[in-house]
Design an enzyme around this catalytic site. Structure first.
Site, mmCIF file in Angstrom:
data_model
loop_
_atom_site.group_PDB
_atom_site.id
_atom_site.type_symbol
_atom_site.label_atom_id
_atom_site.label_comp_id
_atom_site.label_asym_id
_atom_site.label_seq_id
_atom_site.Cartn_x
_atom_site.Cartn_y
_atom_site.Cartn_z
ATOM 1 C CG ASP A 136 41.491 39.090 36.874
ATOM 2 O OD1 ASP A 136 40.576 38.936 37.887
ATOM 3 O OD2 ASP A 136 42.609 39.506 37.114
ATOM 4 N NE ARG B 137 41.826 43.576 36.516
ATOM 5 C CZ ARG B 137 40.878 42.913 36.604
ATOM 6 N NH1 ARG B 137 40.464 42.111 37.698
ATOM 7 N NH2 ARG B 137 40.503 42.364 35.381
ATOM 8 C CG HIS C 159 42.992 37.313 42.181
ATOM 9 N ND1 HIS C 159 42.908 37.033 40.725
ATOM 10 C CD2 HIS C 159 42.186 38.671 42.040
ATOM 11 C CE1 HIS C 159 42.274 37.967 40.001
ATOM 12 N NE2 HIS C 159 41.800 38.808 40.922
HETATM 13 C C1 SIN Z 1 40.133 41.906 41.199
HETATM 14 O O1 SIN Z 1 39.731 40.935 41.199
HETATM 15 O O2 SIN Z 1 40.775 42.252 40.389
HETATM 16 C C2 SIN Z 1 40.273 42.633 42.650
HETATM 17 C C3 SIN Z 1 41.084 42.455 43.563
HETATM 18 C C4 SIN Z 1 41.298 43.221 44.738
HETATM 19 O O3 SIN Z 1 40.430 44.205 44.707
HETATM 20 O O4 SIN Z 1 42.205 42.952 45.640
#
Ligand code: SIN
Length: 297
Positions: free
Chosen positions: A126, A288, A273
């Site tokens: 991120d 988030r 991720h």
């Molecule tokens: C993100 O990259 O914060 C999104 C991850 C998700 O929606 O699972």
């Protein structure tokens, strides 16, 4: 196709770093290498109860350090409690581009049948384009599709460890440019978000040292890293292509199957991720909260 296989045993031998047993939470690992589901925690109560908070918070910190991403199911929290949970780990980060849900630090995560895209579909860390990228992200999914919408996580300590000694020596001391411009410009137009004049960009070490664990992690990602500084561009392209392919080996990964009201909390300093958008035309939505981090070294 990336492969770590050979005839002399595994090139990557994972050594688990756990110390003491846990007393206030239960920790169930998803794989030996990354990810754990935490039970025995009610986050709504945790954020309002100082006495419970201190002991459980220490163990949650430890579980995050040992597993890189931790999951909590069946949490019923308000947006204020989500923000308060984030604040227990540090100051909150405000996303440079994404829409929010009423509070600048509460990022909206949403995709439905009309969406032109979904968040986080490629492997990334991120906002690594920030000078001080976020330490962690806490994603709360309220509405799940009937199937799909999993999130994959990958261990960047393991990716670093599995590199050859020659490659580790080559990468040592190199830095790379992480640029938000290409990633963010126009990205949230479908939510009616107007572009900023400029997005962050920053130079970070290709191998960083985690400030809590002291371990080295590979710190380049497809989402933001543009080139390695100080080497010819074709060499940088080839090295980054190799590193991305290497980092994406399923050996380093876990995959979280969401249920409604689950939370994932990942450490951006040592994990990447990627979200799956395999659930069209269904809806997946949540929020988030992202916690500020430090300048990578
Ligand atoms: C993100 O990259 O914060 C999104 C991850 C998700 O929606 O699972």
């Amino acid at each position: 196709m990336s492969s770590l296989s050979g005839k002399q045993g595994p090139r990557y031998r994972h050594v688990a770093g756990e110390s003491e047993p846990y007393e206030t939470i239960a920790v169930e690992k998803l794989t030996p290498i990354i990810g754990a589901e935490i039970s025995g925690v009610d986050i709504a109560k945790l954020v309002s109860d100082e006495a419970r908070s201190n002991r459980q918070m220490d163990e949650i910190h430890r579980a995050l350090a040992e597993n890189l991403v931790i999951f909590f199911r069946d949490q019923h929290i308000t947006p204020q409690q989500h923000l308060a949970f984030g604040r227990k780990f540090g100051e909150l980060h405000v996303h440079p581009a994404a829409p929010n849900e009423g509070d600048p630090a509460l990022m909206k995560i949403y995709a439905d049948k009309d969406s032109p895209r979904a968040n986080g579909e490629g492997w990334h860390t991120d906002v690594s384009c920030d000078l001080e990228p976020p330490m962690g992200s806490i994603l709360y999914i309220k509405q799940c599709p009937p199937r799909g919408g999993d999130t994959l996580f990958a261990n960047m300590y393991a990716a670093y460890e599995a590199l050859s000694d020659r490659m580790k020596a080559y990468l040592s001391g190199l830095t790379a440019l992480h640029d938000g411009e290409q990633t963010y410009r126009g990205l949230y137009a479908n939510y009616g978000v107007a572009d900023k004049q400029a997005y962050p960009r920053a130079e970070h070490p290709v191998i960083r040292t985690h400030p809590v664990t002291g371990k080295k992690a590979l710190y380049v990602n497809r989402g933001f890293t543009r080139f390695i500084i100080g080497i010819p561009r074709d060499e940088s392209d080839a090295i980054l292509a190799y590193l991305y392919q290497h980092a994406e080996n399923p050996l380093f990964q876990c995959r979280f199957r969401w249920t409604e009201n689950a939370i994932a909390f990942w450490d951006n300093r040592c994990a990447q991720h990627r979200a799956m958008w395999d659930y069209w035309p269904h809806t997946r939505s949540g929020t988030r909260v992202t916690v500020k981090g430090e300048r990578p070294v």
